[in-house]
Design a protein around this motif. Structure first.
Motif: not given
Length: 237
Positions: A148-153, A170-171, A182-184, A189-193
Motif C-alpha cells: 500500500p502507498t503512503k500514509p501506510h508505513p 530512519l528520518l 508514513c514515518g510516524l 522520525v518525521s520531518a516537515l518541510l
C-alpha cells in the motif's frame, strides 16, 4: 522526549551504539522537488474527488471500469504536465552533500508514477554538475506501484529491511501529512518541510524546517524528538 545523537562519522566513531538517524527517506514532489500544488488541485478537480478522501484512494476504491481508466489516464496526463516545471528544492544539494559525506543512505517514497520519478532523476538531477551526481544515489526508489502507498508505513518498513536499519533510526522527510504519517506509523522520525500552506501539519512532525538544508544542523548536532507523536490518532482524513 527522546534524544537523537549526532549522525556525523566522528560522533558514530565516538559512540557507535547511540540512538541516531542512520538513513533518510524523502518524498519527491514538494520535498526533493519544488511543490506542484496547482497540479494536485487540478487533478482532484478534473477527476471529481470529494473532500475528505485521498485522490488515489478515491480512484482505486470508488471508481470502476471505464471511469477508473479515464481517471488514471488523467492523473498521468497531469503528472506529465507537472514535469516541465520540476526543479530541485532549494538547499537540497547542501543536505545531500552532508549525508554523502557521513555515509548516510537515501531513498525515495512517492505516490507519483515511475515516469515522474524517472524524469526527476534523468532530467532534473541530470542537469546538475557531474561532480554532484554521486550525491543523488537514491536506493530504493518506491513509486505508487508499491502497495500500500503512503500514509501506510509499508514503504518505509521496506526501506528499513533493505538497509538493515531499524525504523526508529530512519528520518522521513516530506511536505504532506501522509508523508509524516508514513514515518510516524513506522516508528521513524518525521520531518516537515514547511511552506506557507502546510503549517497545519506541524503537530504531526518531530522536526519542522523551512528549508531542507536546515536538517543538516539537526543531524550534525543531534536533536530531541517527542516520540509520543504516534500518527495513529484521528487525523480527520
Amino acid at each position: 522526549m527522546v534524544r537523537y545523537a549526532p549522525s556525523t562519522k566522528e560522533a558514530v566513531a565516538a559512540d557507535p551504539s547511540a540512538l541516531r538517524i542512520r538513513g533518510v527517506v524523502f518524498d519527491m514532489d514538494g520535498t526533493l522537488a519544488t511543490p506542484m500544488k496547482e497540479h494536485l488541485i487540478k487533478m482532484r478537480t478534473d477527476i471529481g474527488v470529494p473532500n475528505g478522501i485521498r485522490t488515489l484512494e478515491y480512484v482505486e476504491t470508488c471508481l470502476h471500469g471505464r471511469a477508473r481508466e479515464q481517471a488514471e489516464k488523467r492523473i498521468i496526463d497531469i503528472e506529465t504536465e507537472a514535469m516541465a516545471n520540476m526543479r530541485l528544492s532549494p538547499g537540497l544539494v547542501e543536505l545531500l552533500r552532508f549525508l554523502h559525506a557521513h555515509g548516510i543512505p537515501i531513498a525515495i517514497i512517492t505516490r507519483n508514477n515511475i515516469n515522474s520519478v524517472n524524469h526527476f532523476i534523468n532530467n532534473v538531477v541530470a542537469k546538475q554538475p557531474q561532480e554532484l551526481m554521486e550525491l543523488f544515489a537514491f536506493s530504493p526508489v518506491i513509486d505508487r506501484s508499491f502497495k500500500p502507498t503512503k500514509p501506510h508505513p509499508a514503504g518505509i518498513l521496506h526501506v528499513s529491511r533493505a538497509w538493515n536499519i531499524p525504523p526508529q533510526q530512519l528520518l522521513m522527510v516530506g511536505d504532506n501529512l501522509d508523508d509524516l504519517l508514513c514515518g510516524l506509523r513506522a516508528g521513524s522520525v518525521s520531518a516537515l518541510l514547511r511552506y506557507s500552506d502546510n503549517g497545519e501539519f506541524e503537530a504531526h512532525a518531530h522536526i519542522v524546517v523551512d528549508r531542507i538544508d536546515e536538517l543538516v544542523e539537526k543531524l550534525a548536532s543531534g536533536f530531541d524528538a517527542d516520540m509520543a507523536i504516534s500518527g495513529h490518532e484521528n487525523t480527520g482524513i
